[in-house]
Motif scaffolding. Structure first.
Motif, mmCIF file in Angstrom:
data_model
loop_
_atom_site.group_PDB
_atom_site.id
_atom_site.type_symbol
_atom_site.label_atom_id
_atom_site.label_comp_id
_atom_site.label_asym_id
_atom_site.label_seq_id
_atom_site.Cartn_x
_atom_site.Cartn_y
_atom_site.Cartn_z
ATOM 1 N N TYR A 34 16.417 62.677 68.630
ATOM 2 C CA TYR A 34 17.525 62.577 69.579
ATOM 3 C C TYR A 34 18.772 63.231 69.008
ATOM 4 O O TYR A 34 19.160 62.990 67.872
ATOM 5 C CB TYR A 34 17.811 61.114 69.910
ATOM 6 C CG TYR A 34 18.780 60.942 71.057
ATOM 7 C CD1 TYR A 34 18.411 61.295 72.354
ATOM 8 C CD2 TYR A 34 20.059 60.444 70.844
ATOM 9 C CE1 TYR A 34 19.298 61.146 73.406
ATOM 10 C CE2 TYR A 34 20.949 60.288 71.898
ATOM 11 C CZ TYR A 34 20.559 60.646 73.179
ATOM 12 O OH TYR A 34 21.439 60.493 74.225
ATOM 13 N N MET A 112 12.835 56.519 72.873
ATOM 14 C CA MET A 112 13.110 56.202 71.466
ATOM 15 C C MET A 112 12.365 54.948 71.030
ATOM 16 O O MET A 112 11.784 54.900 69.950
ATOM 17 C CB MET A 112 14.614 56.000 71.237
ATOM 18 C CG MET A 112 15.413 57.267 71.189
ATOM 19 S SD MET A 112 17.116 56.911 70.694
ATOM 20 C CE MET A 112 17.993 57.320 72.178
ATOM 21 N N LEU A 118 10.731 57.991 65.206
ATOM 22 C CA LEU A 118 12.054 58.244 65.768
ATOM 23 C C LEU A 118 12.931 58.836 64.668
ATOM 24 O O LEU A 118 13.070 58.248 63.595
ATOM 25 C CB LEU A 118 12.676 56.942 66.288
ATOM 26 C CG LEU A 118 14.138 57.016 66.725
ATOM 27 C CD1 LEU A 118 14.329 58.022 67.859
ATOM 28 C CD2 LEU A 118 14.640 55.634 67.127
ATOM 29 N N CYS A 120 16.753 60.505 64.011
ATOM 30 C CA CYS A 120 18.102 60.750 64.508
ATOM 31 C C CYS A 120 18.977 61.166 63.337
ATOM 32 O O CYS A 120 18.916 60.559 62.269
ATOM 33 C CB CYS A 120 18.679 59.493 65.153
ATOM 34 S SG CYS A 120 17.703 58.903 66.544
ATOM 35 N N THR A 124 24.382 59.513 64.852
ATOM 36 C CA THR A 124 23.787 59.310 66.177
ATOM 37 C C THR A 124 23.682 57.809 66.437
ATOM 38 O O THR A 124 22.628 57.201 66.265
ATOM 39 C CB THR A 124 22.400 59.990 66.266
ATOM 40 O OG1 THR A 124 22.504 61.310 65.746
ATOM 41 C CG2 THR A 124 21.913 60.056 67.706
ATOM 42 N N CYS A 127 21.009 55.660 68.533
ATOM 43 C CA CYS A 127 19.677 55.356 67.996
ATOM 44 C C CYS A 127 19.578 53.992 67.332
ATOM 45 O O CYS A 127 18.469 53.544 67.035
ATOM 46 C CB CYS A 127 19.271 56.416 66.982
ATOM 47 S SG CYS A 127 18.886 58.003 67.724
ATOM 48 N N ALA A 140 11.368 54.748 61.909
ATOM 49 C CA ALA A 140 12.660 55.261 62.391
ATOM 50 C C ALA A 140 13.539 55.632 61.212
ATOM 51 O O ALA A 140 13.610 54.913 60.226
ATOM 52 C CB ALA A 140 13.351 54.191 63.243
#
Length: 141
Positions: A34, A112, A118, A120, A124, A127, A140
């Motif tokens: 993202y 997400m 994930l 980021c 960001t 997130c 993540a």
């Protein structure tokens, strides 16, 4: 009921909405990256440190703010997303790689929460909750 439970439930409901279009098996072997107006761009090779060779799909999604913002290296967020797409397509030839801009925060959040990986960039903040709400076995950064 926790915030994580609510995020997972909302994602499960939203992901079936027409137009959301997650990749096949995104929750099992897909990566979601993202980019927002607040994202700090990372060198392209940094993303590959967090994506396994077994990946089957990579979705790069930018927010509306990404369309009009500049990354810390001076490039536009959209140009960073395009360059990232090309780089990841060469690095992971077995994976489907896509870059899209979305006006829908709900679409981005649901993708997400449900993706296997994930990623980021620094800054960001969008997130944070999805990263904390992922299922056991998701990753993540």
């Amino acid at each position: 009921e926790t915030v994580q439970d609510r995020m997972r439930q909302a994602s499960a409901e939203w992901i079936t909405t027409p137009g959301v279009r997650p990749f096949n098996k995104e929750s099992e072997s897909g990566a979601f990256i993202y980019l927002s107006g607040q994202s700090s761009g990372m060198p392209l090779y940094q993303y590959t440190k967090h994506i396994p060779n077994s990946i089957t799909s990579i979705q790069i999604m930018g927010s509306v703010e990404c369309a009009k913002s500049t990354m810390n290296d001076g490039s536009s967020c959209v140009d960073h997303g395009r360059a990232l797409k090309e780089y990841l397509a060469r690095t992971y030839p077995q994976a489907t790689v896509r870059f899209d801009l979305t006006p829908s925060t709900a679409t981005a959040m649901s993708r997400m929460v449900t993706s296997k990986y994930l990623i980021c960039g620094p800054g960001t903040v969008e997130c944070l909750l999805p990263a904390l709400s992922g299922e056991v076995g998701t990753y993540a950064v």
